[in-house]
Design an enzyme around this catalytic site. Structure first.
Site, short mmCIF file in Angstrom:
data_model
loop_
_atom_site.label_atom_id
_atom_site.label_comp_id
_atom_site.label_asym_id
_atom_site.label_seq_id
_atom_site.Cartn_x
_atom_site.Cartn_y
_atom_site.Cartn_z
N CYS A 79 0.84 -1.20 0.00
CA CYS A 79 0.00 0.00 0.00
C CYS A 79 0.89 1.26 0.00
O CYS A 79 1.56 1.54 -0.98
CB CYS A 79 -0.98 -0.05 1.17
SG CYS A 79 -2.39 1.06 0.99
N HIS A 180 -3.56 -5.24 1.03
CA HIS A 180 -2.84 -5.73 2.20
C HIS A 180 -2.82 -7.27 2.19
O HIS A 180 -3.81 -7.89 2.58
CB HIS A 180 -3.51 -5.23 3.48
CG HIS A 180 -3.32 -3.77 3.72
ND1 HIS A 180 -2.36 -3.28 4.58
CD2 HIS A 180 -3.93 -2.70 3.18
CE1 HIS A 180 -2.41 -1.95 4.57
NE2 HIS A 180 -3.36 -1.59 3.73
N GLU A 182 -1.40 -9.25 4.16
CA GLU A 182 -1.50 -9.79 5.52
C GLU A 182 -2.94 -9.81 6.03
O GLU A 182 -3.24 -10.41 7.06
CB GLU A 182 -0.59 -8.99 6.48
CG GLU A 182 -1.09 -7.62 6.89
CD GLU A 182 -0.86 -6.51 5.88
OE1 GLU A 182 -1.04 -5.33 6.26
OE2 GLU A 182 -0.50 -6.79 4.71
#
Length: 201
Positions: A79, A180, A182
């Site tokens: 990002c 993202h 994660e």
């Protein structure tokens, strides 16, 4: 076990990234100075914060960062971390890291900003980061800006929400995601695993 570093530029909220890396059997340190990076096989620039403060934090290590790029240490920008790879951003006044030509522009005002939610990936070109990831896989975005690379060959996947938003960029050992990984479940974990595999080489 591969050892990687997350660069903390003071925005916080990097626990989920550290946790995701550790679940994929990486040893992870959080660092604030890139001059100590030689002990690590890879670097991650996390995706939280604002452009100018993040660049200010990195500026003390800017030469060290350029050396990492020259030495082909694998780097994953997430990002905002990816946005900093470029020359400039409409979010701030400072120059970016400039490892890619191009700029970062705000999403059109027809969108609620920040744009938050799950969107699917349209894979355009073969990619190490996307190895094993299927066309149309869903990933989680939280962002207000998108990158505009001058060299569109580095765009490996995008996401269409009325406009094409570059979602994955890749060039040699530099990797970036607008979303993202994660926070993107099994698909994101696969990309983390792919990045760590590059770090092991």
């Amino acid at each position: 076990m591969v050892k990687v570093a997350i660069f903390d530029y003071g925005a916080g909220n990097i626990f989920s990234l550290k946790s995701s890396l550790e679940k994929n059997e990486a040893e992870v340190d959080i660092i604030t100075n890139l001059k100590k990076i030689k002990n690590y096989s890879g670097l991650l620039l996390p995706g939280v914060g604002n452009f100018d403060p993040a660049i200010t934090s990195l500026n003390t290590s800017k030469v060290a960062f350029q050396d990492l790029v020259k030495d082909q240490i694998p780097i994953l920008g997430i990002c905002l971390g990816m946005e900093m790879f470029f020359e400039k951003s409409e979010e701030g006044k400072l120059s970016g890291l400039g490892v890619f030509d191009g700029e970062v522009v705000i999403l059109p005002n027809k969108f609620k900003i920040p744009h938050m939610g799950w969107n699917d990936l349209q894979i355009k070109k073969p990619s190490v980061l996307l190895d094993g990831v299927k066309e149309g896989s869903w990933v989680y975005f939280v962002h207000s800006y998108r990158v505009k690379p001058k060299n569109e060959d580095i765009i490996k996947a995008d996401s269409d929400y009325g406009i094409n938003v570059p979602a994955v960029i890749e060039d040699n050992t530099l990797f970036g995601t607008q979303f993202h990984p994660e926070k993107s479940g099994k698909v994101g974990s696969m990309m983390i695993k792919n990045f760590l595999r590059v770090c092991k080489k």
